[in-house]
Design an enzyme around this catalytic site. Structure first.
Site, PDB file in Angstrom:
ATOM      1  N   LEU A 123       0.839  -1.200   0.000  1.00  0.00           N
ATOM      2  CA  LEU A 123       0.000   0.000   0.000  1.00  0.00           C
ATOM      3  C   LEU A 123       0.871   1.247   0.000  1.00  0.00           C
ATOM      4  CD1 LEU A 123      -2.804   1.334   0.249  1.00  0.00           C
ATOM      5  CD2 LEU A 123      -2.512   1.213   2.737  1.00  0.00           C
ATOM      6  N   HIS A 227       6.251   2.112  11.812  1.00  0.00           N
ATOM      7  CA  HIS A 227       6.860   3.346  11.326  1.00  0.00           C
ATOM      8  C   HIS A 227       5.818   4.467  11.431  1.00  0.00           C
ATOM      9  CE1 HIS A 227       8.451   6.222   8.366  1.00  0.00           C
ATOM     10  NE2 HIS A 227       9.616   5.622   8.513  1.00  0.00           N
TER      11      HIS A 227
END
Length: 346
Positions: A123, A227
């Site tokens: 994605l 992240h």
């Protein structure tokens, strides 16, 4: 914006997206030859010319000029061509009654527990296309595709989330654990595994449990942490019903989110109605966004709609939306983009 299957003409755009992804997005390495192979495999998957277990579906987010400004993917079944590895975060209990000592130590076990699962992957939205709900569209379009072609996918679905690494691309988890066995930088191992060289994991990773207390605090803090750029994607998956079940990626410690496909919000709530073309002036100008898709495999289309009217088994839409979705027999699949808006379609 509209979501469609990837095509060979999208190679340049996919390469640009891969370069923009940076370290940690190992399903999209910045390698033109490898990306061309991924496109070939995706095209064959949509054509159903390869076995189901080898199928890999890639979709792009395209603008009015049909330029690909985003990408997302689904792997139909993981772990058949080569093992898929994750760490299971468990507890190891040690006790000695004679001296009244009891310890409970978090431990990492190397597993292949996701074999046969379907995977959400790859994605990425180009910086020029971020905002305007393009990210949620690109991510959630995959759930409607899975619902439409349920027989092509497994019982469970998972997503390996990008783990924490710093601005220089260094992963504290990798530096304190994996690097000791592979003797290479995180960026290099990320690139190699992204190109399909996952067998090196079995050849070089330790087979014994890893006591997390032996890791540096900076590495321990990465276990199950994403992240910063991945946080919105993580929250989206939670809203759809995926959960962290104590599995993490073996290189950067990012969480693995998983769920039974038939328990997912979009799978359960999506419905099929008859699309009816009407004058846009007769429709509300702005409503909660809905996802719309057709029922075609090779010519799959999905987009958002903000102006519509629901009346029983009929959904009134502007003609341009019906045309853009390549609807066949006017049957459209729809669901609310956000879980909080689901009741408006019931």
């Amino acid at each position: 914006m509209i979501v469609r299957p990837i095509a060979h003409k999208d190679l340049d755009a996919l390469y640009d997206l891969a370069k923009a992804a940076g370290v940690g997005m190992n399903s999209l390495p910045a390698d033109r030859d490898y990306l061309a192979q991924k496109i070939d495999r995706a095209v064959e998957s949509f054509q159903q010319s390869i076995p189901r277990e080898q199928a890999s579906y890639l979709f792009v987010l395209a603008n009015d000029d049909d330029r690909a400004l985003g990408v997302c993917g689904i792997e139909a079944s993981i772990g058949w061509d080569e093992p898929w590895y994750t760490y299971r975060v468990s507890q190891m209990v040690h006790a000695c009654r004679d001296i009244n000592i009891y310890t409970n130590t978090p431990t990492l076990f190397l597993t292949n527990d996701q074999i046969g699962y379907s995977e959400l992957c790859s994605l990425l939205v180009h910086p020029d296309a971020r905002g305007h709900k393009n990210g949620p569209l690109l991510s959630r379009c995959r759930f409607l595709f899975i619902r439409q072609f349920r027989e092509l996918f497994g019982e469970k679905l998972f997503a390996e989330m990008r783990g924490f690494n710093d601005e220089q691309g260094h992963s504290p988890f990798w530096d304190d654990l994996g690097k000791k066995f592979f003797n290479m930088e995180f960026e290099r191992i990320d690139f190699l595994t992204g190109r399909g060289h996952r067998s090196i994991i079995a050849e070089l990773m330790p087979k014994y449990p890893v006591y997390s207390h032996l890791l540096a605090e900076s590495a321990r803090n990465c276990i199950g942490k994403v992240h910063p750029n991945t946080q919105p994607a993580l929250e989206m998956l939670k809203q759809e019903g995926l959960r962290y079940e104590n599995y993490v990626a073996i290189f950067d410690g990012g969480p693995v989110m998983e769920a039974y496909i038939d328990d997912l919000r979009l799978i359960k709530q999506a419905q099929q109605l008859t699309a009816v073309a009407t004058d846009p002036a007769d429709l509300p100008s702005e409503q909660a966004p809905i996802l719309l898709s057709n029922q075609k495999l090779e010519d799959y289309r999905c987009r958002l709609c903000f102006s519509y009217r629901l009346d029983g088994e009929q959904l009134y839409l502007p003609q341009n939306i019906i045309d853009g979705l390549l609807l066949e027999n006017q049957t459209v699949t729809l669901a609310s983009l956000y879980a909080k808006d689901a009741n408006m379609l019931s």
